[in-house]
Design a protein around this motif. Structure first.
Motif, PDB file in Angstrom:
ATOM      1  N   ILE A  90      -2.859 -44.203  21.000  1.00 46.07           N
ATOM      2  CA  ILE A  90      -2.051 -44.722  22.257  1.00 46.07           C
ATOM      3  C   ILE A  90      -1.711 -46.052  21.979  1.00 46.07           C
ATOM      4  O   ILE A  90      -0.439 -46.396  22.274  1.00 46.07           O
ATOM      5  CB  ILE A  90      -2.992 -44.506  23.421  1.00 46.07           C
ATOM      6  CG1 ILE A  90      -3.404 -43.253  23.809  1.00 46.07           C
ATOM      7  CG2 ILE A  90      -2.096 -45.239  24.708  1.00 46.07           C
ATOM      8  CD1 ILE A  90      -4.349 -42.863  25.073  1.00 46.07           C
ATOM      9  N   GLY A  91      -2.686 -47.002  21.428  1.00 51.79           N
ATOM     10  CA  GLY A  91      -2.094 -48.126  21.313  1.00 51.79           C
ATOM     11  C   GLY A  91      -1.002 -48.373  20.474  1.00 51.79           C
ATOM     12  O   GLY A  91       0.021 -49.170  20.370  1.00 51.79           O
ATOM     13  N   SER A  92      -0.812 -47.541  19.208  1.00 50.41           N
ATOM     14  CA  SER A  92       0.026 -47.474  18.252  1.00 50.41           C
ATOM     15  C   SER A  92       1.429 -47.232  18.621  1.00 50.41           C
ATOM     16  O   SER A  92       2.340 -47.548  18.380  1.00 50.41           O
ATOM     17  CB  SER A  92      -0.422 -46.713  17.116  1.00 50.41           C
ATOM     18  OG  SER A  92      -1.669 -46.896  16.431  1.00 50.41           O
ATOM     19  N   ALA A  93       1.371 -46.013  19.631  1.00 51.03           N
ATOM     20  CA  ALA A  93       2.624 -45.577  20.102  1.00 51.03           C
ATOM     21  C   ALA A  93       2.864 -46.638  21.245  1.00 51.03           C
ATOM     22  O   ALA A  93       4.394 -47.057  21.214  1.00 51.03           O
ATOM     23  CB  ALA A  93       2.367 -44.221  20.972  1.00 51.03           C
ATOM     24  N   TRP A  94       2.185 -47.470  22.168  1.00 51.65           N
ATOM     25  CA  TRP A  94       2.545 -48.334  22.862  1.00 51.65           C
ATOM     26  C   TRP A  94       3.449 -49.580  21.979  1.00 51.65           C
ATOM     27  O   TRP A  94       4.607 -49.911  22.365  1.00 51.65           O
ATOM     28  CB  TRP A  94       1.442 -48.820  23.382  1.00 51.65           C
ATOM     29  CG  TRP A  94       1.777 -49.840  24.728  1.00 51.65           C
ATOM     30  CD1 TRP A  94       3.166 -50.276  25.198  1.00 51.65           C
ATOM     31  CD2 TRP A  94       0.965 -51.002  25.239  1.00 51.65           C
ATOM     32  NE1 TRP A  94       3.216 -51.137  26.063  1.00 51.65           N
ATOM     33  CE2 TRP A  94       1.711 -51.708  26.016  1.00 51.65           C
ATOM     34  CE3 TRP A  94      -0.213 -50.969  25.124  1.00 51.65           C
ATOM     35  CZ2 TRP A  94       1.208 -52.634  26.939  1.00 51.65           C
ATOM     36  CZ3 TRP A  94      -0.924 -52.112  25.819  1.00 51.65           C
ATOM     37  CH2 TRP A  94      -0.315 -52.824  26.769  1.00 51.65           C
ATOM     38  N   GLY A  95       2.707 -49.831  20.896  1.00 50.62           N
ATOM     39  CA  GLY A  95       3.438 -51.074  20.315  1.00 50.62           C
ATOM     40  C   GLY A  95       4.668 -50.649  19.441  1.00 50.62           C
ATOM     41  O   GLY A  95       5.424 -51.536  19.373  1.00 50.62           O
ATOM     42  N   GLY A  96       4.651 -49.477  19.006  1.00 56.60           N
ATOM     43  CA  GLY A  96       6.058 -49.001  18.333  1.00 56.60           C
ATOM     44  C   GLY A  96       7.167 -48.855  19.329  1.00 56.60           C
ATOM     45  O   GLY A  96       8.183 -48.900  18.778  1.00 56.60           O
ATOM     46  N   LEU A  97       6.912 -48.656  20.567  1.00 57.06           N
ATOM     47  CA  LEU A  97       7.977 -48.451  21.632  1.00 57.06           C
ATOM     48  C   LEU A  97       8.147 -49.565  22.606  1.00 57.06           C
ATOM     49  O   LEU A  97       9.099 -49.644  23.361  1.00 57.06           O
ATOM     50  CB  LEU A  97       7.593 -47.278  22.716  1.00 57.06           C
ATOM     51  CG  LEU A  97       7.425 -45.902  21.764  1.00 57.06           C
ATOM     52  CD1 LEU A  97       7.003 -44.746  22.645  1.00 57.06           C
ATOM     53  CD2 LEU A  97       8.736 -45.343  21.009  1.00 57.06           C
ATOM     54  N   THR A  98       7.437 -50.910  22.307  1.00 54.00           N
ATOM     55  CA  THR A  98       7.603 -51.693  23.477  1.00 54.00           C
ATOM     56  C   THR A  98       8.920 -52.641  23.180  1.00 54.00           C
ATOM     57  O   THR A  98       9.437 -52.353  22.146  1.00 54.00           O
ATOM     58  CB  THR A  98       6.497 -52.856  22.890  1.00 54.00           C
ATOM     59  OG1 THR A  98       6.619 -53.813  24.034  1.00 54.00           O
ATOM     60  CG2 THR A  98       6.404 -53.427  21.739  1.00 54.00           C
ATOM     61  N   HIS A  99       9.348 -53.267  24.058  1.00 57.86           N
ATOM     62  CA  HIS A  99      10.508 -54.126  24.108  1.00 57.86           C
ATOM     63  C   HIS A  99      10.201 -55.569  24.471  1.00 57.86           C
ATOM     64  O   HIS A  99      11.161 -56.258  24.603  1.00 57.86           O
ATOM     65  CB  HIS A  99      11.480 -53.466  24.971  1.00 57.86           C
ATOM     66  CG  HIS A  99      11.799 -52.213  24.611  1.00 57.86           C
ATOM     67  ND1 HIS A  99      12.718 -52.016  23.657  1.00 57.86           N
ATOM     68  CD2 HIS A  99      11.632 -50.814  25.123  1.00 57.86           C
ATOM     69  CE1 HIS A  99      13.130 -50.644  23.525  1.00 57.86           C
ATOM     70  NE2 HIS A  99      12.385 -49.930  24.435  1.00 57.86           N
ATOM     71  N   SER A 100       9.049 -56.136  24.279  1.00 63.42           N
ATOM     72  CA  SER A 100       8.795 -57.410  24.408  1.00 63.42           C
ATOM     73  C   SER A 100       7.729 -57.885  23.492  1.00 63.42           C
ATOM     74  O   SER A 100       6.479 -57.176  23.158  1.00 63.42           O
ATOM     75  CB  SER A 100       8.384 -57.917  26.054  1.00 63.42           C
ATOM     76  OG  SER A 100       7.009 -57.481  26.351  1.00 63.42           O
ATOM     77  N   GLY A 101       7.699 -59.230  23.246  1.00 68.12           N
ATOM     78  CA  GLY A 101       6.638 -59.737  22.406  1.00 68.12           C
ATOM     79  C   GLY A 101       5.292 -59.687  22.985  1.00 68.12           C
ATOM     80  O   GLY A 101       4.279 -59.459  22.414  1.00 68.12           O
ATOM     81  N   ALA A 102       5.240 -59.784  24.390  1.00 68.20           N
ATOM     82  CA  ALA A 102       3.938 -59.828  25.036  1.00 68.20           C
ATOM     83  C   ALA A 102       3.314 -58.585  25.104  1.00 68.20           C
ATOM     84  O   ALA A 102       1.756 -58.273  24.754  1.00 68.20           O
ATOM     85  CB  ALA A 102       4.184 -60.112  26.464  1.00 68.20           C
ATOM     86  N   GLU A 103       4.115 -57.427  25.231  1.00 69.86           N
ATOM     87  CA  GLU A 103       3.642 -55.982  25.082  1.00 69.86           C
ATOM     88  C   GLU A 103       3.029 -55.820  23.637  1.00 69.86           C
ATOM     89  O   GLU A 103       2.169 -55.035  23.440  1.00 69.86           O
ATOM     90  CB  GLU A 103       4.694 -54.935  25.376  1.00 69.86           C
ATOM     91  CG  GLU A 103       4.881 -55.001  27.273  1.00 69.86           C
ATOM     92  CD  GLU A 103       5.794 -53.777  27.353  1.00 69.86           C
ATOM     93  OE1 GLU A 103       5.570 -52.474  26.983  1.00 69.86           O
ATOM     94  OE2 GLU A 103       6.842 -53.976  28.032  1.00 69.86           O
TER      95      GLU A 103
END
Length: 477
Positions: A90-103
């Motif tokens: 889940i964390g990997s998918a979130w990081g790969g799809l994020t659109h901000s540095g904070a995320e």
């Protein structure tokens, strides 16, 4: 531990499952290194935040490992391993799809948190599945060499993915492997848990996690100023909390980290060397990637390929390391392994502005890999030999935590060193090279310290592991 009825093939498939997931966790510490310039340009975060893409993962990983080890011991190692692997995906998918540095930083922290619960269970499975003998040495050699090569494999894979696809795939690539690991783990892994009392040491967990977090944060702030109130305050607070953790562990009835795990000098040597290898392993790889891209101007693919000799030389050393353990015991290679790596990192410190890869980088990378190959093979075996099954998870966590915390603390300290030296050297490529050279010189000193630690604390006999004692069978199911 699997009983006599457990087939040999099933034991080795179990090892394959946990080794590959361990590789996934280790390479994720460096897979973003080559991708950092592209991710920074895409998301627009600062140079200071760039370091935190690496540090957030290593810090969360290291800070929660002791708690993750105890949870695995008490709740069940298979349950915790599978749950951690799911959260990691889940964390990997979130990081790969994020659109901000904070995320991205938050997703990296979530990956590290999940890895902190997976890693102790994974190493405990190796410890309990292969209790002694030559098979144990081979199992730890495979597990350790994959973990040791993971950082360089991560940089190579990161270069390939960034060059041909996108930096986002450096995170998204984890998802299918995590799913495969979940299926294999559910089918192959036996459930095991600790006997006896299963109460948690909440005070110990809080002081350890907050202490290491404050220490790393303070060292990170040192990039700007060693004398600022926030820098000094964070470092002092971290040290006080860590000291408080040690006091608590010596007094509570059910400690998060029983001090008996640390007091045997063979284990103390192993944990110390783990920490020192983490300092250089993370920091050197980050700055090697930056040198290849920012100074030598290599594209991401070639920068990743530039680290491949590290992995090849490490894997080449492993078969010889196994034979040397059987013949001479672990002490000799725990001394000469870090010394070979020290020579390699020192060669890297001789880089110049006009130098090239073949003469100034390749020899050092090869020697560093060879030395690491001889070092990592006996390391986990020494750390976990003779551990009571009640403590298998937390002892495994300690072995991994010392490496991860060494990496996060080391990266922060080496970055502060880089900033100080590069700042005095002026601006431009020459300043960067001066900073990188200082980092590699410090890395060579750390490797020498690892060799000295092994020489002083390990007994000069191949019975060093046996003297710790043999483990007894855990409870399954």
């Amino acid at each position: 531990m699997p009983g006599p009825s457990t087939s040999t093939s099933r034991r080795w498939w179990t090892l394959a499952t946990v080794s590959l997931t361990q590789l996934l966790m280790v390479l994720d510490g460096t897979i973003v290194n080559v991708a950092l310039p592209s991710a920074q340009a895409d998301l627009g975060f600062t140079d200071a935040s760039r370091q935190w893409v690496v540090t957030a993962y290593a810090l969360a990983f290291g800070s929660f490992l002791l708690l993750g080890g105890r949870v695995a011991d008490f709740v069940g190692r298979k349950r915790v391993f599978l749950a951690g692997l799911a959260v990691f995906a889940i964390g990997s998918a979130w990081g790969g799809l994020t659109h901000s540095g904070a995320e991205l930083l938050a997703a990296r922290g979530l990956q590290g948190l999940a890895a902190a619960f997976m890693a102790p269970a994974a190493l405990a499975f190796v410890t309990l599945t292969f209790p002694d003998g030559n098979e144990r040495n081979k199992a730890f050699a495979i597990f350790g060499s994959l973990a040791g090569a993971g950082s360089a494999i991560g940089m190579l894979l990161g270069g390939v993915l960034t060059e041909f696809f996108s930096w986002r795939w450096c995170l998204l690539v984890n998802v299918p492997f995590a799913i495969a690991g979940l299926v294999a783990g559910f089918v192959l892994l036996p459930e095991s848990r600790a006997q006896g009392d299963r109460r948690y040491d909440i005070a110990g967990a809080l002081t350890a996690t907050l202490g290491f977090g404050a220490l790393v944060y303070g060292l990170t702030l040192a990039e700007q100023s060693w004398t600022s109130v926030w820098t000094v305050g964070s470092i002092v607070l971290g040290l006080v909390l860590i000291a408080g953790f040690v006091v608590i562990e010596g007094r509570v009835a059910h400690p998060l980290l029983p001090l008996r795990i640390l007091t045997h000098r063979t284990r103390a040597a192993s944990f110390t060397v783990q920490a020192l290898l983490g300092v250089v392993g993370v920091g050197a790889m980050v700055y090697l990637a930056l040198h290849l891209q920012l100074v030598l101007k290599l594209p991401p693919l070639l920068a990743g390929l530039g680290t491949l000799p590290f992995t090849l030389s490490l894997m080449t050393a492993v078969p010889f390391a196994i034979r040397l353990i059987d013949r001479f015991g672990p002490r000799r290679q725990m001394i000469f392994g870090p010394l070979i790596s020290a020579i390699g990192v020192f060669l890297l410190s001789r880089i110049t502005v006009g130098g090239d890869y073949w003469t100034q980088v390749l020899p050092g990378v090869v020697l560093m890999g060879l030395g690491m190959g001889f070092t990592v093979v006996p390391l986990n075996n020494l750390a976990l030999a003779g551990i009571d099954p009640h403590d298998a998870g937390v002892a495994s966590a300690t072995a991994t935590a010392t490496n991860q915390l060494g990496g996060s603390i080391g990266l922060a300290a080496l970055t502060a060193l880089y900033v100080a030296v590069a700042g005095k050297a002026g601006e431009g490529v020459a300043a960067m090279v001066a900073g990188y050279s200082a980092v590699f010189t410090a890395g060579a000193v750390v490797f020498v310290a690892a060799a000295v630690t092994a020489a002083l604390l390990l007994k000069p006999s191949r019975e060093a592991v046996a003297e710790v004692g043999e483990p007894v069978a855990p409870v399954l199911g």
